[in-house]
Structures are given as C-alpha cells and as structure tokens.
Design a protein around this motif. Structure first.
Motif, PDB file in Angstrom:
ATOM      1  N   CYS A  91       0.784  -1.062   0.170  1.00 33.66           N
ATOM      2  CA  CYS A  91       0.138  -0.150   0.032  1.00 33.66           C
ATOM      3  C   CYS A  91       0.658   1.302   0.001  1.00 33.66           C
ATOM      4  O   CYS A  91       2.106   0.998   0.252  1.00 33.66           O
ATOM      5  N   SER A  92       0.339   2.425  -0.493  1.00 33.82           N
ATOM      6  CA  SER A  92       0.998   3.760  -0.149  1.00 33.82           C
ATOM      7  C   SER A  92       2.131   3.891  -1.401  1.00 33.82           C
ATOM      8  O   SER A  92       2.960   4.403  -1.035  1.00 33.82           O
ATOM      9  N   HIS A  93       2.010   3.098  -2.320  1.00 36.54           N
ATOM     10  CA  HIS A  93       3.114   3.352  -3.498  1.00 36.54           C
ATOM     11  C   HIS A  93       2.543   4.334  -4.283  1.00 36.54           C
ATOM     12  O   HIS A  93       1.402   4.782  -4.232  1.00 36.54           O
ATOM     13  N   PRO A  94       3.447   5.212  -4.785  1.00 37.59           N
ATOM     14  CA  PRO A  94       3.275   6.240  -5.748  1.00 37.59           C
ATOM     15  C   PRO A  94       2.120   5.763  -6.992  1.00 37.59           C
ATOM     16  O   PRO A  94       2.646   4.684  -7.289  1.00 37.59           O
ATOM     17  N   VAL A  95       1.159   6.480  -7.210  1.00 43.15           N
ATOM     18  CA  VAL A  95       0.298   6.107  -8.364  1.00 43.15           C
ATOM     19  C   VAL A  95       0.426   6.848  -9.540  1.00 43.15           C
ATOM     20  O   VAL A  95       0.468   8.055  -9.334  1.00 43.15           O
ATOM     21  N   GLN A  96       0.619   6.091 -10.643  1.00 42.65           N
ATOM     22  CA  GLN A  96       0.401   7.033 -11.862  1.00 42.65           C
ATOM     23  C   GLN A  96      -0.395   6.121 -12.870  1.00 42.65           C
ATOM     24  O   GLN A  96      -0.383   5.096 -13.016  1.00 42.65           O
ATOM     25  N   LEU A  97      -1.317   7.079 -13.233  1.00 42.21           N
ATOM     26  CA  LEU A  97      -2.503   6.564 -14.251  1.00 42.21           C
ATOM     27  C   LEU A  97      -2.513   6.814 -15.406  1.00 42.21           C
ATOM     28  O   LEU A  97      -2.433   8.188 -16.093  1.00 42.21           O
ATOM     29  N   LEU A  98      -2.576   6.273 -16.442  1.00 37.73           N
ATOM     30  CA  LEU A  98      -3.012   6.621 -18.233  1.00 37.73           C
ATOM     31  C   LEU A  98      -4.201   6.421 -18.219  1.00 37.73           C
ATOM     32  O   LEU A  98      -4.833   5.102 -18.072  1.00 37.73           O
ATOM     33  N   ILE A  99      -5.198   7.525 -18.344  1.00 37.03           N
ATOM     34  CA  ILE A  99      -6.571   7.473 -18.461  1.00 37.03           C
ATOM     35  C   ILE A  99      -6.783   7.755 -19.887  1.00 37.03           C
ATOM     36  O   ILE A  99      -6.618   8.848 -20.561  1.00 37.03           O
ATOM     37  N   ASN A 112       9.640   4.786 -10.944  1.00 36.15           N
ATOM     38  CA  ASN A 112      10.321   5.066  -9.750  1.00 36.15           C
ATOM     39  C   ASN A 112      11.066   6.449 -10.037  1.00 36.15           C
ATOM     40  O   ASN A 112      11.245   7.297  -8.946  1.00 36.15           O
ATOM     41  N   ASN A 113      11.566   6.594 -11.251  1.00 42.17           N
ATOM     42  CA  ASN A 113      12.327   8.006 -11.673  1.00 42.17           C
ATOM     43  C   ASN A 113      11.291   9.201 -11.448  1.00 42.17           C
ATOM     44  O   ASN A 113      11.770  10.074 -10.810  1.00 42.17           O
ATOM     45  N   LEU A 114      10.109   9.038 -11.690  1.00 42.30           N
ATOM     46  CA  LEU A 114       9.005  10.244 -11.511  1.00 42.30           C
ATOM     47  C   LEU A 114       8.895  10.382 -10.038  1.00 42.30           C
ATOM     48  O   LEU A 114       8.836  11.469  -9.555  1.00 42.30           O
ATOM     49  N   ASP A 115       8.740   9.376  -9.362  1.00 43.69           N
ATOM     50  CA  ASP A 115       8.580   9.398  -7.855  1.00 43.69           C
ATOM     51  C   ASP A 115       9.612   9.919  -7.238  1.00 43.69           C
ATOM     52  O   ASP A 115       9.670  10.806  -6.528  1.00 43.69           O
ATOM     53  N   LEU A 116      11.006   9.680  -7.673  1.00 44.74           N
ATOM     54  CA  LEU A 116      12.321  10.351  -7.034  1.00 44.74           C
ATOM     55  C   LEU A 116      12.141  12.019  -7.298  1.00 44.74           C
ATOM     56  O   LEU A 116      12.588  12.573  -6.642  1.00 44.74           O
ATOM     57  N   ALA A 117      12.018  12.166  -8.651  1.00 44.96           N
ATOM     58  CA  ALA A 117      12.085  13.687  -8.959  1.00 44.96           C
ATOM     59  C   ALA A 117      11.249  14.397  -8.405  1.00 44.96           C
ATOM     60  O   ALA A 117      11.655  15.682  -7.943  1.00 44.96           O
ATOM     61  N   LEU A 118       9.905  13.925  -8.107  1.00 42.38           N
ATOM     62  CA  LEU A 118       8.730  14.719  -7.249  1.00 42.38           C
ATOM     63  C   LEU A 118       9.417  14.781  -5.866  1.00 42.38           C
ATOM     64  O   LEU A 118       9.178  15.833  -5.406  1.00 42.38           O
TER      65      LEU A 118
END
Ligand SMILES: [Zn+2]
Ligand SMILES: [Zn+2]
Length: 147
Positions: A91-99, A112-118
């Motif tokens: 749970c509580s992993h970063p979420v990225q969704l393509l809608i 993970n790159n996006l998460d780290l950058a943010l």
C-alpha cells in the motif's frame, strides 16, 4: 488473478492490519475486482443492487472509502472513478495512471524515476509528500488504432 483469490489476499491483509472486511465491503471489493478498468460509484451501486436490492449509496461510499484506505483501490479524482490496484499488497505506493478519454480505460504504471524527481523537488521546498497520484489523460493504444 481470480477475483476470489484477490479477496482471499485482501482478507489476510486486513486481518494482519486489524481491520475488517464486512460483507458489504467484500461485495464491493468483488465487483471492483471483476470490473475491467475504472468504475464510478454510481455504476457500482447499480451492480450492487442486482445482488442486494436494498443497497444504499452510503453503503457503497463507505465501502469505497475503506477499500481506498487499505490501498486496495485507487480513487481517480479527475474522472471520479475507482480502480482496483494492480499490486495492492504494497500500500501507499506512488500512483501513476494513464486514462483514455475515449474509451475510459485506465492503466496503472509505476515510474520510480518520476517518484524520485517529485520527492527531490518537494524536499527542496521543505515539503513532505504523504500521497501522490499522477493522472495523465489521452488516448490508449486501441483507440489510436481505431481513428
Ligand atoms: Zn496501485
Ligand atoms: Zn481508449
């Protein structure tokens, strides 16, 4: 994975966390697990009514709140819908969704790159992130092929 297997995992997970899957929560969980892609609370209620004619909107909303708090489902704010998480045991992993705006399909990805950058940007601002959901809109592969 079969929805009944997913439910079994969810039960174990809840037991470990001292939370409880009530019959109503299990029913909503199963509907979400059987549904392809994202679904709105209203459509869930309609499906639930076919199993339990007395189902109330509050039942669905409370169940969804609970399931989201356990990390089993993601709420997609921009289209006001819910999606069963692909990997709900972490749970509580970063979420990225393509809608997809065309067919409403939703794909969950994890960068993970996006998460780290943010996180790095937030750190630099002295900000602590407790929850992050990236909702990207566009057209999915199938819909691009169709047009
Ligand atoms: Zn997820
Ligand atoms: Zn599409």
């Amino acid at each position: 994975m079969e929805s009944s297997q997913l439910l079994e995992l969810a039960r174990e997970y809840c037991k470990k966390n001292g939370s409880r899957l009530t019959p109503a929560r299990e029913q909503v969980f199963l509907l979400l697990a059987q549904n392809q892609g994202a679904i709105g609370a209203y459509d869930l209620l309609e499906q639930l009514k076919q199993i339990d004619p007395g189902a109330k909107p509050a039942t669905v909303y409370r169940a969804l709140d609970f399931l989201a708090s356990q990390g089993f489902v993601h709420k997609i704010e921009s289209i006001n819908a819910f999606l069963m998480c692909d990997h709900f045991s972490e749970c509580s992993h970063p979420v990225q969704l393509l809608i997809c705006d065309h067919c409403s399909s939703v794909e969950e990805i994890q960068s993970n790159n996006l998460d780290l950058a943010l996180r790095a940007m937030a750190d630099a601002s002295g900000f602590t992130i407790t929850k992050q959901v990236v909702e990207a809109h566009g057209r999915c592969k199938n819909c691009q092929r169709a047009t």
